[in-house]
Design a protein around this motif. Structure first.
Motif, PDB file in Angstrom:
ATOM      1  N   ILE B  24      31.855   5.285  71.010  1.00 50.38           N
ATOM      2  CA  ILE B  24      31.924   6.648  70.454  1.00 50.38           C
ATOM      3  C   ILE B  24      33.380   7.099  70.336  1.00 50.38           C
ATOM      4  O   ILE B  24      33.789   7.702  69.342  1.00 50.38           O
ATOM      5  CB  ILE B  24      31.089   7.616  71.317  1.00 50.38           C
ATOM      6  CG1 ILE B  24      29.615   7.227  71.235  1.00 50.38           C
ATOM      7  CG2 ILE B  24      31.277   9.056  70.855  1.00 50.38           C
ATOM      8  CD1 ILE B  24      28.709   8.015  72.139  1.00 50.38           C
ATOM      9  N   TRP B  25      34.153   6.767  71.360  1.00 49.95           N
ATOM     10  CA  TRP B  25      35.570   7.101  71.345  1.00 49.95           C
ATOM     11  C   TRP B  25      36.253   6.496  70.117  1.00 49.95           C
ATOM     12  O   TRP B  25      36.932   7.187  69.345  1.00 49.95           O
ATOM     13  CB  TRP B  25      36.184   6.586  72.650  1.00 49.95           C
ATOM     14  CG  TRP B  25      37.687   6.531  72.710  1.00 49.95           C
ATOM     15  CD1 TRP B  25      38.579   7.156  71.883  1.00 49.95           C
ATOM     16  CD2 TRP B  25      38.472   5.795  73.650  1.00 49.95           C
ATOM     17  NE1 TRP B  25      39.866   6.856  72.261  1.00 49.95           N
ATOM     18  CE2 TRP B  25      39.832   6.033  73.342  1.00 49.95           C
ATOM     19  CE3 TRP B  25      38.157   4.977  74.728  1.00 49.95           C
ATOM     20  CZ2 TRP B  25      40.878   5.457  74.065  1.00 49.95           C
ATOM     21  CZ3 TRP B  25      39.199   4.427  75.457  1.00 49.95           C
ATOM     22  CH2 TRP B  25      40.540   4.660  75.122  1.00 49.95           C
ATOM     23  N   LEU B  28      34.766   7.904  66.686  1.00 51.94           N
ATOM     24  CA  LEU B  28      35.223   9.271  66.418  1.00 51.94           C
ATOM     25  C   LEU B  28      36.724   9.307  66.147  1.00 51.94           C
ATOM     26  O   LEU B  28      37.188   9.966  65.215  1.00 51.94           O
ATOM     27  CB  LEU B  28      34.917  10.161  67.628  1.00 51.94           C
ATOM     28  CG  LEU B  28      33.615  10.957  67.609  1.00 51.94           C
ATOM     29  CD1 LEU B  28      33.538  11.815  68.865  1.00 51.94           C
ATOM     30  CD2 LEU B  28      33.536  11.826  66.377  1.00 51.94           C
ATOM     31  N   GLY B  29      37.453   8.574  66.992  1.00 54.05           N
ATOM     32  CA  GLY B  29      38.906   8.591  66.879  1.00 54.05           C
ATOM     33  C   GLY B  29      39.389   8.141  65.513  1.00 54.05           C
ATOM     34  O   GLY B  29      40.409   8.615  65.019  1.00 54.05           O
ATOM     35  N   VAL B  32      37.323  10.591  62.315  1.00 55.38           N
ATOM     36  CA  VAL B  32      37.715  11.994  62.161  1.00 55.38           C
ATOM     37  C   VAL B  32      39.075  12.117  61.471  1.00 55.38           C
ATOM     38  O   VAL B  32      39.400  13.150  60.913  1.00 55.38           O
ATOM     39  CB  VAL B  32      37.719  12.700  63.548  1.00 55.38           C
ATOM     40  CG1 VAL B  32      38.315  14.095  63.475  1.00 55.38           C
ATOM     41  CG2 VAL B  32      36.297  12.779  64.085  1.00 55.38           C
ATOM     42  N   LEU B  33      39.837  11.035  61.513  1.00 58.84           N
ATOM     43  CA  LEU B  33      41.119  11.052  60.803  1.00 58.84           C
ATOM     44  C   LEU B  33      40.891  11.246  59.307  1.00 58.84           C
ATOM     45  O   LEU B  33      39.954  10.685  58.734  1.00 58.84           O
ATOM     46  CB  LEU B  33      41.860   9.731  61.020  1.00 58.84           C
ATOM     47  CG  LEU B  33      42.580   9.552  62.348  1.00 58.84           C
ATOM     48  CD1 LEU B  33      43.175   8.151  62.393  1.00 58.84           C
ATOM     49  CD2 LEU B  33      43.686  10.571  62.500  1.00 58.84           C
ATOM     50  N   THR B  34      41.757  12.023  58.671  1.00 59.03           N
ATOM     51  CA  THR B  34      41.623  12.220  57.212  1.00 59.03           C
ATOM     52  C   THR B  34      42.660  11.368  56.509  1.00 59.03           C
ATOM     53  O   THR B  34      43.682  11.005  57.079  1.00 59.03           O
ATOM     54  CB  THR B  34      41.857  13.693  56.848  1.00 59.03           C
ATOM     55  OG1 THR B  34      43.116  14.088  57.392  1.00 59.03           O
ATOM     56  CG2 THR B  34      40.752  14.566  57.394  1.00 59.03           C
ATOM     57  N   ARG B  35      42.330  11.020  55.311  1.00 60.17           N
ATOM     58  CA  ARG B  35      43.288  10.293  54.472  1.00 60.17           C
ATOM     59  C   ARG B  35      43.875  11.267  53.466  1.00 60.17           C
ATOM     60  O   ARG B  35      43.213  12.219  53.059  1.00 60.17           O
ATOM     61  CB  ARG B  35      42.584   9.146  53.736  1.00 60.17           C
ATOM     62  CG  ARG B  35      42.030   8.084  54.653  1.00 60.17           C
ATOM     63  CD  ARG B  35      41.293   7.042  53.847  1.00 60.17           C
ATOM     64  NE  ARG B  35      42.222   6.269  53.024  1.00 60.17           N
ATOM     65  CZ  ARG B  35      42.843   5.178  53.457  1.00 60.17           C
ATOM     66  NH1 ARG B  35      42.645   4.745  54.678  1.00 60.17           N
ATOM     67  NH2 ARG B  35      43.668   4.514  52.666  1.00 60.17           N
ATOM     68  N   ALA B  36      45.082  10.994  53.073  1.00 62.73           N
ATOM     69  CA  ALA B  36      45.709  11.841  52.059  1.00 62.73           C
ATOM     70  C   ALA B  36      44.931  11.725  50.749  1.00 62.73           C
ATOM     71  O   ALA B  36      44.425  10.647  50.408  1.00 62.73           O
ATOM     72  CB  ALA B  36      47.149  11.413  51.855  1.00 62.73           C
TER      73      ALA B  36
END
Lengths: 363, 216
Positions: B24-25, B28-29, B32-36
């Motif tokens: 899960i870590w 999620l880690g 949840v990051l977004t890309r440009a």
């Protein structure tokens, strides 16, 4: 207590023929993996054996071990051998009581110092006053009696490994015999109760060979505890074919399929139940429809539920895995937030660096 | 406490906690990051759809790469399918899963499980042999070999436990559970996470290529 009568004479007086006695010796030799050439020697030695002195100490126990040996369906040679030994002290069986009984134990210890066998059933409470006999704590009585013994037979799981009294939370701080006595040869004959042949077999081996039988790493005679019940079980073919009883009253149970899924502990239990059986070879727990509960293994009461199968985990999965998932969410979300902040910071730094030369140029 | 009690008690519990928290870590880690934002005009109006399709289309190599990758692709499929049968097909594993989740289903005869276990182990050996004999192709790191080790050990110990090879059964069973615990604990932190990542990485690659008009 007579020392004149031999075992052969005693058995003949009980109506046991020499043919039957040789048959018993063959069975015993086979069970204890004694070479067949030794059967005649064994029979001869046993026949001429004089009564060995035995002190039977009962501590934190239920008397099931004694009952196992005595309550046979019909008198067997095993039980007659038990009758033959000079059982000078046994709470359940002796006629004497009070100080007379204790005197019998002390006399035997004195007269047969270094020669007598001590059979113990029941565990010993470390907290002395939890179990006493004639005002003497179990612990003190065991230490005193064991001092002059030739060998000790820990009969039943309670004396061999602590058994039920030692089960969590062990309120009496019960100990096994081996945890107390370190300087005497000890044979563990576990079981709840043990198979009678295992008890008399070890006694007969000792009388015949003058030594104790080969033992496994848990101090049990390999002849009776060398193989696990699963490997000897008559239901094993159903296990291999993937046919299991799912409950105690389903079709699988009625057809005699494997009881593995119902918590049978045979794969991790070493005993002779599946081939020696009980009541003159009539049956054993699995044959009667209930899984093995692993009673000849140490701490069997605390090794998961009776109906928890061997491969199942022994922990609270629901709680721990929910906590793990929660932890993962927290750590994962934290890592993501930190990464996004770092990303924004780097973007801001890059933007600042890009705008800095422009401002320098404009000035 | 015996080795078996230790293995199927605190050890496997700790391993499962590490695995679940770790998966899960890591998911999620990363997710949840977004890309440009890609400001270019997409060359394919159905780029996203084609991108998602890549998750499935890359289950088999393109014809251009088939000759070069057929061996490891076939072996990998054999390994994964045989292992799947072993993991969810034999009764002791079903019992373990039932203890965790309550879910249960009919099991296979032991012979089928053993056959699949041997096939899985053989294919795993075939794969490592290729990796060892073609170092220039794989550029292996210690993580590759360690991942192979933690996958191979449960198979080896499981087969040994069934066949009663070597130590006593309960010792072998304990070793098997300990090997599985190592697998669970290592799962989120090494290349075994491809079990999850393959979906996202294929989709991401597919979407990126489709947007640029690459034929996928």
């Amino acid at each position: 207590m007579s020392k004149e009568i031999s075992l052969g004479g005693f058995l003949r007086s009980q109506g046991i023929s020499r043919r039957a006695f040789l048959g018993f010796c063959s069975t015993l030799a086979s069970a204890m993996t004694i070479p067949s050439g030794m059967i005649e020697v064994m029979a001869k030695t046993l026949e001429q054996t004089r009564r060995p002195a035995v002190i039977w100490l009962s501590f934190q126990e239920c008397t099931g071990c004694t009952e196992s040996l005595l309550r046979s369906h019909a008198p067997s040679i095993e039980s007659l051998i038990f009758d033959f030994i000079s059982l000078d002290y046994h709470h359940t069986l002796q006629a004497a009581s009070g100080s007379a009984a204790e005197r019998a134990r002390e006399e035997t210890m004195h007269r047969h110092a270094g020669e007598y066998l001590v059979l113990v059933d029941g565990s010993v409470p470390k907290i002395r006053h939890y179990s006493t006999i004639a005002g003497v704590s179990n612990l003190d009585m065991l230490v005193e009696t064991a001092a002059g013994a030739a060998a000790i037979l820990a009969v039943g799981t309670c004396s061999a490994y602590g058994g039920l009294p030692k089960a969590n939370p062990n309120p009496t701080q019960a100990l096994s015999i081996g945890e107390i006595i370190k300087d005497k040869p000890i044979v563990n004959i576990p079981g709840c109760p043990p198979i009678p042949l295992a008890i008399t077999g070890v006694i007969a081996y000792y009388l015949t060979m003058g030594s104790l039988p080969p033992l496994d790493h848990l101090g049990r005679p390999l002849a009776f505890f060398g193989e696990n019940i699963h490997d000897r079980c008559y239901r094993r073919p159903f296990y291999d074919r993937g046919l299991f009883a799912e409950s105690f009253d389903d079709e699988g149970a009625r057809k005699g399929w494997c009881l593995y899924k119902l918590g049978c502990k045979a794969p991790e239990t070493y005993n002779a139940c599946a081939h020696v059986k009980w009541n003159q070879g009539t049956s054993f727990p699995i044959q009667s429809g209930h899984g093995c509960i692993g009673c000849s293994e140490p701490d069997f009461w605390d090794r998961g539920g009776i109906y928890t199968s061997t491969p199942q985990g022994r922990f609270d999965s629901e709680l721990s895995l929910t906590l793990a998932a929660s932890l993962g969410v927290v750590v994962g979300a934290g890592a993501a937030v930190l990464a996004r902040r770092k990303k924004h910071r780097v973007e801001q730094e890059l933007a600042d660096e890009a705008s800095a030369p422009e401002s320098q140029t404009s000035t | 406490m015996t080795l078996l009690d230790y293995a199927r008690g605190p050890v496997i519990q700790a391993a499962l906690v590490i695995m679940i928290a770790g998966i899960i870590w890591r998911l999620l880690g990363v997710l949840v990051l977004t890309r440009a934002a890609d400001l270019s005009r997409p060359r394919d109006a159905f780029g996203n759809f084609k991108g998602y399709r890549t998750v499935f289309s890359r289950a088999w190599p393109s014809s251009e790469f088939l000759t070069a990758t057929r061996y490891q692709t076939v072996m990998a499929y054999v390994f994964h399918l045989a292992t799947l049968v072993v993991v969810i097909g034999i009764v002791p594993h079903i019992e373990f899963i039932q203890g965790l989740t309550g879910a249960s289903w009919p099991g296979l005869p032991n012979g089928v499980g053993v056959a699949c276990g041997i096939i899985a182990l053989a294919s795993l050996v075939a794969l490592i042999m290729r990796r060892l004999t073609k170092p220039a192709v794989y550029c292996s790191t210690w993580g590759d070999y360690f991942a192979w080790f933690v996958v191979a050990m449960p198979l080896v110990t499981g087969l040994m436990a069934f066949a009663h090879l070597g130590p006593r059964y309960e010792t072998l069973l304990a070793l098997h559970i300990l090997a599985a615990a190592l697998f669970f604990a290592w799962f989120p932190f090494g290349k075994l996470m491809h079990a999850f990542w393959f979906v996202f990485s294929r989709a991401q690659s597919g979407i990126a290529y489709a947007r640029k008009g690459v034929q996928i």
